[in-house]
Design a protein around this motif. Structure first.
Motif: not given
Length: 101
Positions: A7-11, A17-22, A91-97
């Motif tokens: 569990f990531f409290r801030y994500h 969000s697509g930050s983690i995938r199988a 915490t995992p980041g995420f893709h953003a423009w």
């Protein structure tokens, strides 16, 4: 791996969000195939060959081993050092423009 994702409290939903995938990739940190892989950016000056599993992000071992961060600390002025560390290094980041604010 059949275990629940950390569990990531801030994500809280990195799958949505697509930050983690199988995936069937080996983690660059722990060298295990956990069934899940991080797909968003990591900020480090080191050469990282591969991606990280969610567990190495959650426990801080990926950030520690590669002296990296998953989220830019810009705009996080005024938060405690503990929160800053958790957001940027565990915490995992995420893709953003654009950088988030």
């Amino acid at each position: 791996m059949s275990a629940e994702l950390p569990f990531f409290r801030y994500h809280p939903d990195p799958l949505a969000s697509g930050s983690i995938r199988a995936a069937t990739e080996t983690c660059a940190c722990c060298e295990r195939d956990t069934g899940w892989i991080y797909t968003a950016p990591v900020y480090t000056a080191q050469d990282v060959s591969g991606r990280f599993c969610p567990w190495c992000i959650a426990d801080g071992s990926a950030a520690g081993r590669f002296a990296g961060e998953f989220t830019d600390p810009y705009g996080l002025d005024g938060v405690s050092e503990d929160v800053l560390h958790e957001v940027t290094r565990r915490t995992p980041g995420f893709h953003a423009w654009q950088d988030p604010h």
